[in-house]
Design a protein around this motif. Sequence first.
Motif: not given
Length: 286
Positions: A15-19
Amino acid sequence: MNDNRLHDTEQICFSGAGSMAESIVRGLIHKGVAKPAQIIMHNRSNLERLEYLSGEYGVRTASQDAEKEKDLQEASVIVLAMKPKDAAEALRALGTKLNGNPLIVSVIAGLSISTIQALLGIALPIARTMPNTSSSIGLGATGISLSAEVNAEQQQTVMSMFEAVGQVSVIPEAQMDILTGVSGSGPAYIYYMMEAMIAAGIEGGLSAEHARELTVQTVLGAAVMMKETGEDPAKLRKDITSPNGSTQAALEVLDAHHFTAGVKAAVHRCAERSREMGEAVRAALS
């Protein structure tokens, strides 16, 4: 076959697709801990980002609410990788959608286990983690604290996940702030010293390229030397410090500028600030 690989029926939903999420996914696939088909990635609205991740790693992504909800209900591991400012709303909504007893893995700085459980509205098993940026190249250092609800199988799962991006230390949650001071923010201290070494080299007549290359190799060599020999850093330092030699002269200058005291103070201030930020997060989410 990787002995630490997740069972084929297990699904990890990010849930969240950042670095940081991408770094973990890259490690999971590269180390064979999970197959791309076992990994699902969500974010709030950045479809371009999801398309990139799907194309680059072969993972499944979802953007529609109904599809996201189904993914969350079926996941055995849910990784909380959203921004802290989005955490309260996301976790309150998440708590109403879950089935069973999934492992919740948080990479959100400052968010305590008790706060996560309170926002979810249920005492699910929680692994609170603090990776550092070197995880992006598989050389991270990650601290993990586990709630009482985490069982042995779930502990092995989270260990395997973060061992895929570096070294893991399981610690009591009360030590998470000092770990942040040592390893979470630690790369920045090393980069800061490297900046100074490069600048001094250039001032002394080296080209910028040579100053950079020499500094990088020196730091890399020192780190590998300490890791491979197992020697105490004080011994390694003394081994290359001849009485009245140039190294001793340099160290005396660092001592005159309170180098050791300054680094220790920086680590403790970082830990203190981590505590302050944690309190601010808890206050904002209440």
